[in-house]
Design a protein around this motif. Structure first.
Motif, short mmCIF file in Angstrom:
data_model
loop_
_atom_site.label_atom_id
_atom_site.label_comp_id
_atom_site.label_asym_id
_atom_site.label_seq_id
_atom_site.Cartn_x
_atom_site.Cartn_y
_atom_site.Cartn_z
N VAL A 1 0.57 8.08 -6.52
CA VAL A 1 -0.18 6.86 -6.23
C VAL A 1 -0.34 6.09 -7.54
O VAL A 1 -0.72 6.68 -8.56
CB VAL A 1 -1.56 7.17 -5.62
N THR B 1 -1.06 2.10 -4.58
CA THR B 1 0.22 2.09 -3.88
C THR B 1 0.79 3.51 -3.90
O THR B 1 0.94 4.09 -4.98
CB THR B 1 1.23 1.15 -4.56
N THR B 2 1.08 4.03 -2.72
CA THR B 2 1.70 5.35 -2.64
C THR B 2 3.21 5.17 -2.69
O THR B 2 3.80 4.58 -1.78
CB THR B 2 1.30 6.08 -1.34
N SER C 1 0.83 -1.20 0.00
CA SER C 1 0.00 0.00 0.00
C SER C 1 0.87 1.26 0.00
O SER C 1 0.46 2.30 -0.50
CB SER C 1 -0.94 0.01 1.20
N THR C 2 2.07 1.16 0.59
CA THR C 2 3.02 2.26 0.54
C THR C 2 4.41 1.70 0.25
O THR C 2 4.73 0.58 0.65
CB THR C 2 3.07 3.07 1.85
N GLU D 1 -0.98 11.74 -9.57
CA GLU D 1 -0.22 12.70 -8.77
C GLU D 1 -1.18 13.42 -7.82
O GLU D 1 -2.40 13.46 -8.06
CB GLU D 1 0.52 13.66 -9.68
N LEU D 2 -0.64 13.98 -6.78
CA LEU D 2 -1.44 14.60 -5.73
C LEU D 2 -2.37 15.67 -6.30
O LEU D 2 -1.92 16.60 -6.98
CB LEU D 2 -0.53 15.20 -4.66
N GLN E 1 6.88 6.81 -2.72
CA GLN E 1 7.67 7.99 -2.36
C GLN E 1 9.11 7.75 -2.77
O GLN E 1 9.72 6.76 -2.35
CB GLN E 1 7.59 8.25 -0.85
N SER F 1 7.15 9.98 -7.72
CA SER F 1 6.34 9.96 -6.50
C SER F 1 4.88 10.24 -6.86
O SER F 1 4.56 11.27 -7.45
CB SER F 1 6.84 11.00 -5.49
#
Lengths: 110, 115
Positions: free
Chosen positions: A87, A104-105, A9-10, A39-40, A107, A85
């Motif tokens: 999701v 899946t996030t 998930s991350t 993207e955010l 980073q 970076s």
């Protein structure tokens, strides 16, 4: 029913490392598997997809592999960069629609 | 081409109020979809349409209704909003190629808050 499970998930990686995201699907009739990047604050956008008659597909630093027997497929990102970076969502085709994984996030640390 | 557009971008409702979200696409796509996105839940399909005048239920249809009177528009209605419907709503459209490819083009999203 139709279901797609996505892991992890991350995911946190150092810039330049590789990232792998895995998905499993339940419907053996699924024959199309896209990956979307979100993207955010933005909308999801298709980054790569694969059809069931192909085992692997590459597009620059991104690749997707498919194992129909095991009913799982994976996204591989090499030489990760901070702009990777986001999701990431996998999906599997069902009749008339797509079933999405939970996301899946990713980073990427500079 | 504008692609897929959604109206409105933001909305705050009180519990029990009703509203309609509008999705429009100018790509002549046959298929249209409404999703909701909640943290950790991914994109969950609410309703979808495979052609003008047709609709079908997705994973989470309760509390929502839809209509596809014109090929380019897909409306999502909330008859009596509940706090559980606070979410970001995405519309998408696609044009199946040879019955296989289902690339979906997403709208910018509508952020709905129900108090």
């Amino acid at each position: 029913g139709e279901n797609v499970e996505q892991h992890p998930s991350t995911l946190s990686v150092q810039e330049g490392d590789s990232a792998v995201i895995k998905c499993t699907y339940s419907d053996s009739a699924s024959n199309y598997f896209p990956w979307y990047k979100q993207e955010l604050g933005k909308r999801p956008q298709l980054i790569i997809d694969i059809r069931s008659n192909v085992g692997e597909k590459k597009d620059q630093r991104i690749a997707v592999t498919l194992n129909k027997t095991a009913k799982h497929f994976s996204l591989h990102i090499t030489e990760t960069q901070p702009e990777d970076s986001a999701v990431y969502f996998c999906a599997a085709k069902a009749t008339g629609k797509l079933i999405f994984g939970q996301g899946t996030t990713l980073q990427v640390k500079p | 081409n504008a692609g897929v557009t959604q109206t409105p971008k933001f909305r705050v409702l009180k519990t029990g109020q009703s509203m309609t979200l509008l999705c429009a696409q100018d790509m002549n796509h046959e298929y249209m979809y409404w999703y909701r996105q909640d943290p950790g839940m991914g994109l969950r399909l609410i309703h979808y349409s495979v052609g003008e005048g047709t609709t079908a239920k997705g994973e989470v249809p309760d509390g929502y209704n839809v209509s596809r009177l014109k090929k380019q528009n897909f409306l999502l209605g909330l008859e009596s909003a509940a706090p559980s419907q606070t979410s970001v709503y995405f519309c998408a459209s696609s044009f199946p190629l040879a019955g296989v490819i289902y690339e979906q083009y997403f709208g910018p999203g509508t952020r709905l808050t129900v108090t």
